[in-house]
Every structure is written in structure tokens, then in C-alpha cells.
Design a protein around this motif. Structure first.
Motif, mmCIF file in Angstrom:
data_model
loop_
_atom_site.group_PDB
_atom_site.id
_atom_site.type_symbol
_atom_site.label_atom_id
_atom_site.label_comp_id
_atom_site.label_asym_id
_atom_site.label_seq_id
_atom_site.Cartn_x
_atom_site.Cartn_y
_atom_site.Cartn_z
ATOM 1 N N TYR A 1 0.834 -1.194 0.000
ATOM 2 C CA TYR A 1 0.000 0.000 0.000
ATOM 3 C C TYR A 1 0.871 1.248 0.000
ATOM 4 O O TYR A 1 1.786 1.378 0.813
ATOM 5 N N LEU A 2 0.561 2.153 -0.890
ATOM 6 C CA LEU A 2 1.201 3.457 -0.943
ATOM 7 C C LEU A 2 0.234 4.497 -0.385
ATOM 8 O O LEU A 2 -0.901 4.613 -0.860
ATOM 9 N N ARG A 3 0.690 5.217 0.635
ATOM 10 C CA ARG A 3 -0.146 6.261 1.227
ATOM 11 C C ARG A 3 0.545 7.608 1.064
ATOM 12 O O ARG A 3 1.720 7.763 1.388
ATOM 13 N N LEU A 4 -0.193 8.578 0.560
ATOM 14 C CA LEU A 4 0.320 9.922 0.347
ATOM 15 C C LEU A 4 -0.536 10.905 1.123
ATOM 16 O O LEU A 4 -1.769 10.888 1.018
ATOM 17 N N THR A 5 0.116 11.765 1.902
ATOM 18 C CA THR A 5 -0.642 12.756 2.672
ATOM 19 C C THR A 5 0.287 13.887 3.099
ATOM 20 O O THR A 5 1.513 13.788 2.964
ATOM 21 N N VAL A 6 -0.307 14.944 3.612
ATOM 22 C CA VAL A 6 0.450 16.050 4.167
ATOM 23 C C VAL A 6 0.540 15.853 5.673
ATOM 24 O O VAL A 6 -0.436 15.474 6.323
ATOM 25 N N THR A 7 1.729 16.059 6.239
ATOM 26 C CA THR A 7 1.937 15.808 7.667
ATOM 27 C C THR A 7 2.098 17.083 8.474
ATOM 28 O O THR A 7 1.946 17.057 9.700
#
Length: 261
Positions: A155-161
Motif C-alpha cells: 500500500y502506498l499512502r500519500l498525505t500532508v503531515t
């Protein structure tokens, strides 16, 4: 002589035309083999959008959303995930933002990045930010206590932290792609899993959309290029034994030595 020149010119012209036609056909075939781009992303592990190796993915989202894609990685492969976020106009933003990609295996264990830039801060006036993460080589088998990457769905997860609250909800455009290379037999290990780590494996439940597998199926886990090196080593050892015997056996009994001595 003139006839020979005409024939040569005709052959050159015909050859050039055939090469051009072959190149056009080859390019068309390559375009046909190229998988169609994915135009959406999931928002959780269960709704992750299936993505194949070398397949491009795009998605429209809002700043602060979690974007998920699922992709298969098989034994002996080294996968690298690439992600690019096209940010909103600088005039609409209030501060810099930090973006991150995380990769999880079929057991939802976070995998460490061997190479790449999984976290990056984009300045307020930046137009985009690019991220990458190269995983370790996928093994065919591992101890239960280890965190080694195993074949199955990843799984690839992309988000702003890190983001200023005033910038939440601004529209962004995300692009993702996964590439993979074969590590070869040097990374092979003995043993194999009963089944790849994919959603629904080992149960009667219907597999989710994220349960995507390689186009040529999962590897059996027993074959690797080590078998070729082992066979080559056995042949060389046999030849060395024959050569050593031929060098050390001598020429037999000397003619001057009487029988029975």
C-alpha cells in the motif's frame, strides 16, 4: 554501372522505408501494451485503488486527505514508489507544507525506505513537491518475528503531515507510479510462503479491489538464478577433478621395472 547505382538506391530507399515502418509499428505496439492510467485513489486501506507496476495514477484531492493505492510486489523485486503533488496557487496558501509517502505490506506493517526522499517540505511559493521511496528486496520467506518485505499486496499512502490550518481543504493534484527491478539470485533465500500476503488470502471472503497480482502471476518461490550458478559450479568442479587426475596419475609403470616389483 548505371543499373547497379539504381538498384543500390532502390535498396537503400526500401530499407529506410521498412525501418521507419517497423519503428512505427513497434511504437504502436508499445503504446498498446502500456496500461491505462488510473484516475482515482482510495481513502483507506480497504478502499485503496489497485495499481500495477509501471502504471501511472492520478487523483484530484483536497489538502489533508489520505490517498491510498495498492500494488503487487513479487519475490526478488525491488520496488520504488514515486509521487508528485501539484500544489495550489501560492497566493492561496499561507505557509510551507510537509508531504510524506508511506509504504505498508500485506500485513499493514510500515516498510522502511532503503533509498529516496519519503518526506519533503514544500515552500509556500513552490508549484509542486516530488517524493520517492525505494523498498528493500522482497524475500520469498521470512521468520515470523522479522519485518522483512514479503511477496503480496503493498500500500502506498500519500498525505500532508505538517500544514497550517488555514490551508486545509485546498485542491491538489496527485500523481503516483511504482517501478520495480529484479534483484537476481544473490538475494534469494530458501523457503516460500503458502500464499502471498494479499487481502482475503486464506479465507472464503471475496477479495477487495486492492488484491491485484502481477500480470504473469505470483512466483513459486523455489526458482532463482542461484540454480544456474550451482550447476555451473558443479560442472567446473568436475572438470577440475578430471584435469587434476590427468596431471597427477603419471605415465604408468616404467618399462625398465620388472614385473612383480
Amino acid at each position: 554501372m548505371r543499373t547497379t547505382r539504381v538498384v543500390r538506391r532502390f535498396a537503400v530507399t526500401t530499407g529506410a522505408a521498412l525501418l521507419a515502418l517497423t519503428g512505427t509499428v513497434g511504437a504502436a505496439a508499445a503504446d498498446d501494451d502500456k496500461p491505462e492510467a488510473v484516475t482515482e485513489a482510495g481513502t483507506s486501506f480497504r478502499t485503496a485503488t489497485a495499481l500495477r507496476i509501471d502504471q501511472e495514477a492520478t487523483a484530484e484531492a483536497s489538502t489533508g486527505d489520505y490517498l491510498y493505492w495498492a500494488f503487487p510486489v513479487d519475490t526478488g523485486q525491488r520496488a520504488t514508489v514515486h509521487a508528485t503533488v501539484k500544489l495550489p496557487e501560492a497566493a492561496t496558501r499561507h505557509a510551507a507544507s510537509t508531504w510524506q509517502v508511506d509504504v505498508y505490506d500485506g500485513l499493514r506493517r510500515r516498510q522502511a525506505c532503503r533509498l529516496g526522499t519519503p518526506t519533503k517540505t514544500a515552500a509556500q511559493d513552490a508549484a509542486s513537491v516530488s517524493l520517492s521511496c525505494s523498498l528493500r528486496t522482497v524475500r520469498s520467506w521470512s521468520e515470523q518475528w522479522a519485518n522483512d518485505p514479503l511477496p503480496g499486496t503493498y500500500y502506498l499512502r500519500l498525505t500532508v503531515t505538517d500544514l497550517k490550518a488555514d490551508d486545509l481543504g485546498l485542491p491538489v493534484w496527485a500523481e503516483a507510479k511504482v517501478t520495480a527491478t529484479d534483484a537476481g539470485g544473490a538475494q534469494a533465500v530458501d523457503g516460500s510462503l503458502a500464499e502471498p500476503l494479499v487481502p482475503g488470502a486464506g479465507s472464503d471472503k471475496q477479495q477487495t479491489a486492492a488484491a491485484v497480482e502481477p500480470e504473469d502471476g505470483w512466483a513459486g518461490g523455489w526458482w532463482s538464478s542461484r540454480w544456474l550458478w550451482t550447476a555451473a559450479g558443479g560442472v567446473l568442479a568436475a572438470l577440475a577433478g578430471v584435469g587434476g587426475y590427468a596431471l597427477t596419475r603419471g605415465s604408468g609403470r616404467p618399462a625398465r621395472v620388472p614385473q612383480g616389483m
